[in-house]
Design an enzyme around this catalytic site. Structure first.
Site, PDB file in Angstrom:
ATOM      1  N   ASP A  93       0.864  -1.178   0.000  1.00 57.48           N
ATOM      2  CA  ASP A  93       0.000   0.000   0.000  1.00 57.48           C
ATOM      3  C   ASP A  93       0.905   1.234   0.000  1.00 57.48           C
ATOM      4  OD1 ASP A  93      -1.862  -2.003   0.419  1.00 57.48           O
ATOM      5  OD2 ASP A  93      -2.951  -0.926   1.992  1.00 57.48           O
ATOM      6  N   LYS A 108      -6.996   3.168  -2.962  1.00 53.04           N
ATOM      7  CA  LYS A 108      -7.360   3.119  -1.547  1.00 53.04           C
ATOM      8  C   LYS A 108      -7.627   4.535  -1.062  1.00 53.04           C
ATOM      9  CE  LYS A 108      -5.138   1.905   2.905  1.00 53.04           C
ATOM     10  NZ  LYS A 108      -3.963   1.243   3.511  1.00 53.04           N
ATOM     11  N   LYS A 116     -10.175  -0.052  -2.120  1.00 52.01           N
ATOM     12  CA  LYS A 116     -10.019  -0.330  -0.694  1.00 52.01           C
ATOM     13  C   LYS A 116     -10.439   0.888   0.107  1.00 52.01           C
ATOM     14  CE  LYS A 116      -6.552  -1.519   2.849  1.00 52.01           C
ATOM     15  NZ  LYS A 116      -5.184  -2.023   3.086  1.00 52.01           N
TER      16      LYS A 116
END
Length: 223
Positions: free
Chosen positions: A97, A160, A189
């Site tokens: 991430d 995300k 996400k």
């Protein structure tokens, strides 16, 4: 969508069980991994210092290790982000991430942002996938759309919402906008402020197919 329609196991399989606090201890990382296995979560999401320990704790289980890069500001050099990502993969992570370069995005430096993401994607290679954290609370809607498009074009697997360390977290509106932008090409996400089953389900209804939360145990217990 209700918890009955989704099912507890399906819900659990969408959760990245997260511990990114700087004061996290080895014992807490071990507990995080144990909880992830017991509940059938997708991954544990940890800082780079804990990747190897998490990989060892999760050995033999289907739970994957998710590590962060350029976290939480996204303002480091591209080379440093790529090194972090590659080092995490070498230590046992299969998901990364990374935080987008927010300042470059807001300045309209799309080439810089795209190159930043693409370099991290290349550093990870076939060993894993990259999720791009937009820190949506700092962006207007047009910037969110551009960030999603740049992430898609650079080869990321997910976009995300948030680091959880900024002034705001995931919102239903942002998740829906991100899903409309990427369609089925990327995952979405939702992360930041997801602490209850109702909020988790709202994010899923809006288009999230992964949830980053430190409250996964409580959420699946509610289900």
């Amino acid at each position: 969508m209700t918890e009955e329609e989704l099912g507890r196991e399906a819900l659990a399989s969408m959760i990245d069980h997260t511990l990114l606090k700087p004061e996290a201890t080895p014992g807490q990382i071990e507990r995080l991994c144990r909880e992830a296995v017991e509940n059938g979560f997708a991954t544990v999401c940890v800082n780079g210092a804990w990747v190897a320990a998490a990989a060892e704790h999760l050995s033999g289980s289907p739970v994957r290790v998710d590590a962060v890069a350029g976290f939480p500001l996204g303002a480091g050099t591209t080379r440093s982000k790529a090194f972090e990502a590659g080092d995490a993969v070498a230590g046992g992570a299969s998901e990364i991430d990374m935080v987008v370069n927010v300042g470059a995005l807001k300045a309209g430096l799309d080439d810089v942002v795209g190159r930043d993401i693409g370099t991290v994607v290349a550093a990870v290679g076939a060993a894993g996938i990259v999720k791009v954290i937009l820190e949506t609370c700092l962006l207007d809607d047009a910037e969110k759309v551009r960030a999603c498009e740049l992430a898609r074009d650079a080869g990321a697997a997910f976009v995300k919402t948030s680091t959880g360390f900024g002034p705001g977290g995931a919102t239903v509106e942002d998740v829906a906008l991100m899903r409309r932008t990427v369609g089925d090409a990327l995952g979405v996400k939702a992360s930041g402020g997801i602490r209850t089953l109702d909020v988790a389900l709202a994010m899923i209804r809006a288009g999230a197919d992964r949830l980053g939360t430190s409250s996964g145990v409580q959420i699946v217990a509610e289900a």
